[in-house]
Every structure is written in structure tokens, then in C-alpha cells.
Scaffold this active site. Structure first.
Site, PDB file in Angstrom:
ATOM      1  N   ASP A 123      62.244  90.215  80.495  1.00  0.00           N
ATOM      2  CA  ASP A 123      60.996  89.485  80.271  1.00  0.00           C
ATOM      3  C   ASP A 123      61.308  87.995  80.276  1.00  0.00           C
ATOM      4  O   ASP A 123      62.189  87.539  79.536  1.00  0.00           O
ATOM      5  CB  ASP A 123      60.379  89.885  78.927  1.00  0.00           C
ATOM      6  CG  ASP A 123      58.895  89.541  78.839  1.00  0.00           C
ATOM      7  OD1 ASP A 123      58.372  88.974  79.808  1.00  0.00           O
ATOM      8  OD2 ASP A 123      58.280  89.839  77.801  1.00  0.00           O
TER       9      ASP A 123
ATOM     10  N   LYS B   7      60.053  83.936  79.912  1.00  0.00           N
ATOM     11  CA  LYS B   7      59.048  83.153  79.202  1.00  0.00           C
ATOM     12  C   LYS B   7      59.257  81.668  79.479  1.00  0.00           C
ATOM     13  O   LYS B   7      60.266  81.085  79.074  1.00  0.00           O
ATOM     14  CB  LYS B   7      59.123  83.407  77.698  1.00  0.00           C
ATOM     15  CG  LYS B   7      58.837  84.859  77.297  1.00  0.00           C
ATOM     16  CD  LYS B   7      57.404  85.255  77.654  1.00  0.00           C
ATOM     17  CE  LYS B   7      57.130  86.708  77.286  1.00  0.00           C
ATOM     18  NZ  LYS B   7      55.796  87.147  77.793  1.00  0.00           N
TER      19      LYS B   7
ATOM     20  N   ASP C 277      58.444  92.349  83.256  1.00  0.00           N
ATOM     21  CA  ASP C 277      58.580  91.455  84.417  1.00  0.00           C
ATOM     22  C   ASP C 277      59.521  92.040  85.456  1.00  0.00           C
ATOM     23  O   ASP C 277      59.344  91.843  86.656  1.00  0.00           O
ATOM     24  CB  ASP C 277      59.108  90.088  83.979  1.00  0.00           C
ATOM     25  CG  ASP C 277      58.079  89.309  83.183  1.00  0.00           C
ATOM     26  OD1 ASP C 277      56.893  89.658  83.234  1.00  0.00           O
ATOM     27  OD2 ASP C 277      58.480  88.346  82.489  1.00  0.00           O
TER      28      ASP C 277
END
Length: 589
Positions: free
Chosen positions: A471, A473, A458
Site C-alpha cells: 500500500d 501513501k 495497491d
């Protein structure tokens, strides 16, 4: 009673089509006569719709229902079409707003989504009024002036200019440009526009977007980032600037950047006020010689959607803000405003009121807030508020309490408190990526690059001393163990370690500073909440990659940012927390 959303328009931009929209309500207009004489008969598909609309036009009706104006998306069989091209016309606005394909394919109607957009635009600029009780619409006196003005005339432009100066978001954009020392991108404007920190008003960090554009690998990715990636507030900013540019209040300026590959690429447009625009906004805001230009507002302007899509919550927020605004006519302290809200059955904490006041400013109303004193500098129209009691959903009450806690104990900008909602909304993954990356850059003071796309994490976060593979989520009920995402993270760690262009030709790791020591790279998952089995994901990632990292819940992300802002946390100590566990940067109060 039907409650709709007005005040915020993302897509319509053609003033000629806006005028056609308004003329649908004006029996004296040429367009109304064309609808009556042949358009409805020739273009509306179903006999039932055709006969109903024709009867109204023959009787010079000038107030229409939402259904008759906007219609629905159906095919010849009365079912939802598989393709947009299969839809048929069934409303007045669908046959009034002709699409681009009219000239090329001869299509004589638009879709119901576009029709709704133009109707919202006409209402938002006070050309058309809405009756909540009947869900019907009719032309205003101001709309009649617009409808009867000659196309492309000075009178028409004067009316449109007056509408823009009365429309708070447009005057907000003009005021921001007037105060700016240099032209602004849509991101710079969007970050200060609308009800900041709420769903429907997200803005992406300007520097982050520029760096992402520079790091793009090919022309298609560059085009996509430049044209399609923006927060909702950024889109509002872009659209409003396009209207103002057509009225000669704003100029557009193209930009050029040098990409990471050393090539010249087209950047994001910048906007600036013209001399006429600057003069107009100064006059509208009032001086010793000029009265302030009245602002047009409606109850429906004060929210677009609630964090959890609960209509009761949305209407409650609208009502709270509406009574706050009306209260400013007689109350000029925070305490007296809170008491006036109680008179209407609205019991709120001081932090919520202060947040609303600041958001009404970024909406486009001039309100001064000096410690405990508050004053409304604008003149506004007398708008109505539904005589109904609305309540916040339980989840939204909890969310507001958490935000108020953060407003009290941190000094973070409101736009980052939105992470408390975004982190639990799987439909807003990109927003989560962008706002998190922006927080690392803006508040933590780290270099931050959003990447995304195939075979890329990301984003990356770094300084001269360390680098983090990031990353995010967003999971509604919390994030647990996911084998496939362990595989992904291990692959990113290995990509960065090996830096083999045969293995991964996109070279995303080049976004890191080249001088970071090879043993100072870490991995990090950020989520709203981690479930107990997430600990196994951290353990396996470390075992397979021999890299250290962790998980950071969004509340700790925010508390850590505030600690850095207050100089109570040194960012260079962040690697010390990378122990392959869920991280606590700041003990919670």
C-alpha cells in the site's frame, strides 16, 4: 513577458485541423476568407468579441493574441459553464477546429482547451511562431508552405514529414523504433522519451501494465486499463506514433494476451517503423552521403512543469538546459560546460549537468557522452532565451541536492529518482503506485503486480519464498496514523489468509505464487515520510491481524534497491526486516 509551454502535445492528432489552425494566420487561405465572410459573424457569440475579431480579419491581420486565438470557457452569461455543452464561442481557433459533434449535433465550435492544444502543436512543429513580449502568434515561412499546399497532396505529406523529422521527440521515437529488434508498446517507448524522472514525463512499466491487464476482472476494467491508464510520457509516445502512422513512417500492430481467467483479450498496440520510416530517420541522422536534418527547438520546449508547480523553477530549468545546449557548440567537456553555465549565472553540480545531458538525449537530441567528453551531433536552429534571471524555489534546490546525492551514491535509473518527488504529491497517487511497483520488479527482481480498484490493495510483491501486500501513501507532510487504513490493511490480510470468494469475489490474492508458505505473507506501507504516530498504526495492524509487516520510506526503498542491484542485499532477507516498525534496509551514508 508571457512564458508558455510548447514542444509537448498530448491530444491533437488530426492533420486537417492542424492545417486549419495554421490557415487562421494566412489571409490568402480559403479558411481565412471563410472566417472573414461568415464564420466569425455566425458563430462567435458576444458582440464585443465578434466585432473585434471581424475588424482584424477585415484588415487582413495575420498576428493574433493568445486570447483572440484560444479564448475562454464561458457560457451565455459570461460565467464558467456547469457543462461543456453550455460554453459559447469567443475565439478564432474555437470556430476553426470543429468537434465530432458538428455532424451529429450541429455544434460549430470547440472548447478553449482543444484550441490551446492545436495552437501548441502548430508552434511545436514550426508552423506558427510565438512572441513572448506581446504573447502574440503569427505564421512562419514553413507554415505558409503548409497552409498553401493542396489537401492530401504529396507536397502536404512531404511538409508534414519534414516537420516530424525536425521535431526532436518524433525523431527520438523513430530512432528508438529503428534500434529496436521488435515492435514496441507505448510504455517501452515512453520509458525512454522526454525529461525522464520529472513531473510531466512519467512512464509505467510495460510488464507491469500487461500483468495488470491480464489480472483484470471484467471487460470494463480491461477497457479502462487499455485505454485510460498510462504515464504522461506513454501518452506522448502514443500520440507521436499516431502522427507518424498517418505519414506512413510507422505501422501499428494489435496484440493478444491470455488473461488469468484463461480468456483471450486484446492487449496494447505495438509500433514499428516502415521501410520509408527507417530510410527517413537514417537520412535525417546523417551518413557519409547525407547531412543531418536540422532540429527545431525553442526555450519553451525544455520543461513542462516543475515538481512543485513553481513557475520560476520551471523557467530556471528551461534556461539551464538552453544554455547547456548552446554551450555544446563551443564546449566539449563536462568541466568547460559547467564553466560556461557559470558565465550565465548558473551554478550547478556535475550530477545535475549530466542528468540534463541524458534528458536532452531522451528529448530527441543526439548527444554523445563519453566520460568527460560531450558532443552534439545534431544541427539546431538559433533559438532565443529570455533575458531574465530565474531562480529555483528553495524546495526545488533541496530536492535537486537530494537527487544528486542519490545520483552519486547509487546506480539507479533516473526514472526511479522521481519517487523522491512523487512520494510527497497526493495528486499523483497512481504514479506512486505504478513507479513503486515497477521498482520492486525492475530493480529488486521480485514479481510485482499492480492491482488497485475496489476491495484490492495497491499491489502485491512476491517471489517463491514470501509475499507482500503493498500500500503506497503520498502525503505532502508525511504519513501518520489513519484508522480507516488500518481497517483496510487488516481486511486485505484476512482476505489473503481466508481466500473466501464469498467474502471477496475479485480473488486478488490469486496474483501471489500458489506455493508461498502460508506463514510468509507480510504487509508493507510505502510513503515519503512517516510521522511519529505511524508507529501506533503498525502496532495495531499487527495486533489485529497477527501478521508482520512494516513501513518503508522512499529513500530507504531506493537505497535498498541499489543495495540489491549491487548484490549487497539479498531480497530473500527482506522478511527479516518485517518487525512492525519503520524499516531501515541500508544505513544512510
Amino acid at each position: 513577458m508571457v512564458y508558455r509551454t510548447f514542444g509537448w502535445v498530448q491530444n491533437p492528432s488530426d492533420f486537417k485541423k492542424l492545417k486549419k489552425t495554421v490557415q487562421v494566420f494566412d489571409p490568402s487561405s480559403e479558411h481565412y476568407q471563410q472566417l472573414r465572410k461568415h464564420i466569425v459573424h455566425d458563430v462567435v457569440y458576444f458582440a464585443e468579441d465578434k466585432n473585434r475579431l471581424q475588424d482584424q480579419l477585415d484588415n487582413r491581420v495575420c498576428e493574433f493574441s493568445y486570447k483572440d486565438l484560444v479564448g475562454s470557457n464561458i457560457n451565455k452569461d459570461g460565467k464558467s459553464p456547469k457543462k461543456r455543452s453550455e460554453s459559447v464561442a469567443n475565439s478564432l481557433l474555437q470556430v476553426s477546429i470543429l468537434p465530432q459533434s458538428t455532424k451529429t449535433k450541429g455544434k460549430l465550435h470547440t472548447d478553449n482547451w482543444t484550441a490551446d492544444g492545436f495552437l501548441r502543436w502548430a508552434v511545436s512543429l514550426n508552423f506558427v511562431s510565438h512572441n513572448r513580449d506581446t504573447d502574440t502568434f503569427k505564421i512562419t515561412d514553413f507554415g505558409k508552405k503548409f497552409s498553401s499546399s493542396e489537401d492530401d497532396s504529396l507536397e502536404e505529406r512531404t511538409i508534414l514529414r519534414e516537420a516530424m523529422l525536425s521535431y526532436p521527440p518524433a525523431s527520438r521515437v523513430m530512432s528508438l523504433l529503428a534500434d529496436a529488434k521488435e515492435p514496441m508498446t507505448k510504455f517501452a517507448i515512453g520509458s525512454q522519451l522526454g525529461f525522464i524522472g520529472e513531473k510531466g514525463f512519467t512512464s509505467y512499466d510495460e510488464d507491469l501494465m500487461i500483468e495488470w491487464l491480464k489480472s483484470a476482472n471484467d471487460a470494463n476494467e480491461i477497457t479502462k486499463i487499455r485505454s485510460d491508464v498510462e504515464g504522461t510520457s506513454d501518452k506522448y509516445a502514443r500520440m507521436i506514433c499516431s502522427w507518424l502512422a498517418k505519414l506512413k513512417y510507422v505501422t501499428k500492430k494489435s496484440t493478444k494476451y491470455t488473461s488469468m481467467a484463461g480468456k483471450q483479450i486484446t492487449g496494447f498496440q505495438k509500433y514499428a517503423l516502415t521501410g520509408e520510416g527507417l530510410h527517413a530517420i537514417k537520412q535525417a541522422n546523417g551518413s557519409s552521403k547525407n547531412k543531418t536534418h536540422p532540429k527545431f527547438v525553442m526555450w519553451e520546449f525544455f520543461a513542462t512543469e516543475n515538481a512543485r508547480d513553481d513557475e520560476q523553477s520551471r523557467e530556471y530549468v528551461r534556461t539551464r538546459r538552453a544554455y547547456t545546449l548552446k554551450g555544446l557548440e563551443h564546449h566539449h567537456t563536462i568541466g568547460s560546460l559547467l564553466e560556461s553555465l557559470k558565465d550565465h549565472g548558473i551554478f550547478e553540480e556535475k550530477e545535475t549537468l549530466l542528468a540534463d545531458l541524458h534528458k536532452l538525449v531522451s528529448f530527441g537530441l543526439r548527444i554523445t557522452i563519453n566520460k568527460n567528453t560531450v558532443r552534439l551531433l545534431d544541427t539546431i536552429n538559433d533559438f532565443s532565451i529570455p533575458n531574465q534571471t530565474f531562480t529555483l524555489a528553495e524546495a526545488d534546490v533541496t530536492s535537486e541536492k537530494i537527487k544528486n546525492h542519490f545520483r552519486r551514491v547509487t546506480e539507479l535509473p533516473e526514472r526511479y529518482l522521481e519517487l523522491l518527488d512523487i512520494a510527497f504529491d497526493h495528486k499523483r497517487n497512481r504514479d506512486f503506485e505504478m513507479v513503486t511497483a515497477g521498482l520492486f520488479k525492475d530493480v529488486y527482481g521480485l514479481e510485482s503486480v499492480h492491482l488497485g480498484g475496489a476491495n484490492k490493495p495497491d499491489g502485491v510483491v512476491y517471489n517463491d519464498n514470501f509475499g507482500i501486500i503493498l500500500d503506497t501513501k503520498a502525503y505532502e507532510n508525511g504519513y501518520g496514523k489513519h484508522i480507516s487504513q488500518i481497517d483496510e490493511m487488516v481486511r486485505y490480510i484476512d482476505d489473503n489468509r481466508l481466500r473466501d470468494t464469498t467474502r471477496n469475489p475479485n480473488k486478488w490474492w490469486e496474483n501471489f505464487d500458489a506455493d508461498i508458505p502460508s506463514d510468509q505473507f507480510y504487509y508493507l506501507w510505502v510513503s515519503g515520510k512517516f510521522l511519529p504516530n505511524f508507529a501506533e498504526q503498525l502496532k495495531q495492524t499487527n495486533y489485529r491481524s497477527h501478521a508482520n509487516g512494516g513501513g518503508l520510506e522512499v529513500q530507504q526503498l531506493l537505497l535498498g534497491a541499489d543495495a540489491v542491484k549491487r548484490r549487497k542485499l539479498d531480497v530473500n532477507t527482506i522478511p527479516n526486516y518485517m518487525k512492525n516498525e519503520v524499516i531501515t534496509l541500508v544505513p544512510e551514508a
